[in-house]
Design an enzyme around this catalytic site. Structure first.
Site, mmCIF file in Angstrom:
data_model
loop_
_atom_site.group_PDB
_atom_site.id
_atom_site.type_symbol
_atom_site.label_atom_id
_atom_site.label_comp_id
_atom_site.label_asym_id
_atom_site.label_seq_id
_atom_site.Cartn_x
_atom_site.Cartn_y
_atom_site.Cartn_z
ATOM 1 N N ARG A 1 68.783 -38.835 -63.126
ATOM 2 C CA ARG A 1 69.371 -40.163 -63.137
ATOM 3 C C ARG A 1 69.382 -40.746 -64.547
ATOM 4 O O ARG A 1 68.474 -40.507 -65.341
ATOM 5 C CB ARG A 1 68.559 -41.121 -62.264
ATOM 6 C CG ARG A 1 68.667 -40.898 -60.785
ATOM 7 C CD ARG A 1 68.029 -42.076 -60.077
ATOM 8 N NE ARG A 1 67.913 -41.848 -58.648
ATOM 9 C CZ ARG A 1 67.548 -42.776 -57.782
ATOM 10 N NH1 ARG A 1 67.247 -43.990 -58.219
ATOM 11 N NH2 ARG A 1 67.462 -42.514 -56.495
ATOM 12 N N SER B 1 67.899 -51.153 -58.978
ATOM 13 C CA SER B 1 69.012 -50.230 -58.708
ATOM 14 C C SER B 1 69.105 -49.921 -57.224
ATOM 15 O O SER B 1 68.089 -49.821 -56.529
ATOM 16 C CB SER B 1 68.832 -48.930 -59.491
ATOM 17 O OG SER B 1 68.832 -49.166 -60.884
ATOM 18 N N SER C 1 70.637 -47.482 -53.890
ATOM 19 C CA SER C 1 70.951 -46.087 -53.577
ATOM 20 C C SER C 1 72.429 -45.803 -53.838
ATOM 21 O O SER C 1 72.789 -44.725 -54.324
ATOM 22 C CB SER C 1 70.609 -45.785 -52.114
ATOM 23 O OG SER C 1 69.236 -45.935 -51.872
ATOM 24 N N GLN D 1 66.587 -40.891 -46.920
ATOM 25 C CA GLN D 1 65.563 -41.744 -47.516
ATOM 26 C C GLN D 1 64.222 -41.032 -47.560
ATOM 27 O O GLN D 1 63.745 -40.515 -46.544
ATOM 28 C CB GLN D 1 65.435 -43.046 -46.707
ATOM 29 C CG GLN D 1 66.715 -43.868 -46.646
ATOM 30 C CD GLN D 1 67.103 -44.461 -47.988
ATOM 31 O OE1 GLN D 1 66.341 -44.428 -48.942
ATOM 32 N NE2 GLN D 1 68.312 -44.986 -48.064
ATOM 33 N N ARG E 1 64.513 -62.699 -16.785
ATOM 34 C CA ARG E 1 63.922 -61.837 -17.805
ATOM 35 C C ARG E 1 63.765 -60.406 -17.289
ATOM 36 O O ARG E 1 63.234 -60.180 -16.210
ATOM 37 C CB ARG E 1 62.566 -62.400 -18.211
ATOM 38 C CG ARG E 1 61.930 -61.718 -19.403
ATOM 39 C CD ARG E 1 60.559 -62.336 -19.672
ATOM 40 N NE ARG E 1 59.919 -61.702 -20.811
ATOM 41 C CZ ARG E 1 59.988 -62.142 -22.055
ATOM 42 N NH1 ARG E 1 60.689 -63.236 -22.313
ATOM 43 N NH2 ARG E 1 59.381 -61.514 -23.032
#
Length: 348
Positions: free
Chosen positions: A26, A35, A37, A58, A116
């Protein structure tokens, strides 16, 4: 297809190449704390025009399995999707946020409190978990990782692990042992643990009396750990570069030991061959530069928390305990977790 590691770090580059990955260095511009991805991926594509699909995995998601990634690649290459990303199903009821000072009450977002659901009766919702993003070049060049004809890939909940803050590490370690990918070869039980005496079983300190006798201290928890390993059928052998035979005799551990070892790796290889073991069946606990090659060879390796830097880099597991302060017992527990995974795999 090719596997790349994008980094500006020399040590990461070295490790990546050892495992067969190719490395993209890089630039400083995309190596800042701020920075993204996407910026790093776009720079990579500028240097590699032959790449038309990128799978961004990742490093903070340690439970990914190759079989999942192959299916995701097929969605793009064979089914015509432009981008695919990972999701996980969660069963969490959401409520609107009420900020301090606002004169209102919270409202349900995905449930009716009067009706619920029980958790097992509700299919839940899909959440993006950030484990991976696959996309075609033309999307990335426009500044997108998601777009065009999109698809999600639902990961199993036990594989959806993300390391974001310090307290995530212990959970991730347990998940990896239970659900992680350990290679194509089947897992094997550890049958031999070799432990360095000075700095692992002891804290490395040597006390000398007036009559020139040496004394060392050890933690009883480590003795219990050795006994537990033996009860599980795991041989424990000890090794030292010093002649500490009198100390070992006094400790009465009942372990095979090699003292005055000038070449620890040779001793380890001899024991491995004599017992007819594969390297996956050997575990090693060391703490010094002289242990590095042994740590690299063993199928399971560990170091105490206060081991030297080069030993820590070579080890697969770094104990939270220092040498002579429970590190052997802790590493024994680590081995037992792997044995549980082996036994679980056999039952499947």
């Amino acid at each position: 297809n090719s596997v790349w590691v994008s980094t500006d770090h020399d040590e990461i580059e070295k490790v990546a190449k050892q495992f067969g990955a190719r490395v993209h260095r890089r630039s400083p511009e995309v190596s800042q704390d701020s920075s993204t991805s996407l910026e790093a991926i776009r720079e990579f594509l500028n240097h590699h025009h032959e790449v038309d699909i990128v799978g961004n995995i990742q490093a903070t998601s340690p439970c990914l399995h190759p079989s999942d990634l192959i299916k995701v690649a097929d969605l793009i290459q064979k089914e015509g999707f432009d981008s695919v990303f990972s999701v996980v199903r969660r069963h969490q009821f959401r409520w609107s946020e009420v900020k301090k000072g606002e004169n209102k009450t919270t409202e349900p977002q995905n449930l009716n409190p009067a009706k619920r659901y029980r958790r097992q009766d509700w299919p839940g919702e899909l959440y993006e978990n950030g484990s991976f993003y696959f996309a075609k070049r033309h999307l990335i060049e426009k500044g997108y990782l998601q777009g065009g004809k999109m698809a999600y890939y639902e990961m199993r909940a036990e594989h959806s692990v993300d390391i974001d803050i310090d307290i995530d590490w212990p959970i991730a370690e347990q998940r990896v042992l239970s659900f992680g990918y350990f290679g194509k070869e089947p897992l094997k039980e550890v049958k031999l643990l070799v432990c360095s005496i000075d700095g692992c079983l002891t804290n490395g300190r040597i006390y000398v009396t007036e009559d020139q006798k040496e004394m060392v201290s050890y933690d009883y928890r480590d003795i219990v750990g050795i006994d537990l390993l033996k009860k599980r059928g795991i041989q424990v052998r000890l090794i030292s570069e010093r002649d500490c035979s009198k100390t070992l005799s006094a400790m009465q551990l009942g372990c095979v030991a090699k003292v005055s070892a000038t070449n620890k790796l040779q001793v380890l290889e001899d024991w491995q061959k004599d017992m007819g073991l594969s390297w996956k069946e050997v575990a090693y606990l060391g703490n010094e530069e002289s242990d590095v090659e042994c740590l690299k060879k063993a199928g399971m390796s560990g170091v105490p928390a206060d081991a030297c830097a080069v030993a820590q880099k070579a080890a697969g597991y770094i104990c939270k305990s220092n040498g002579g302060c429970g590190a052997v017992r802790e590493f024994a527990e680590h081995i037992f977790l792997l044995l549980e995974k082996v036994n679980a795999a056999r039952k499947q």
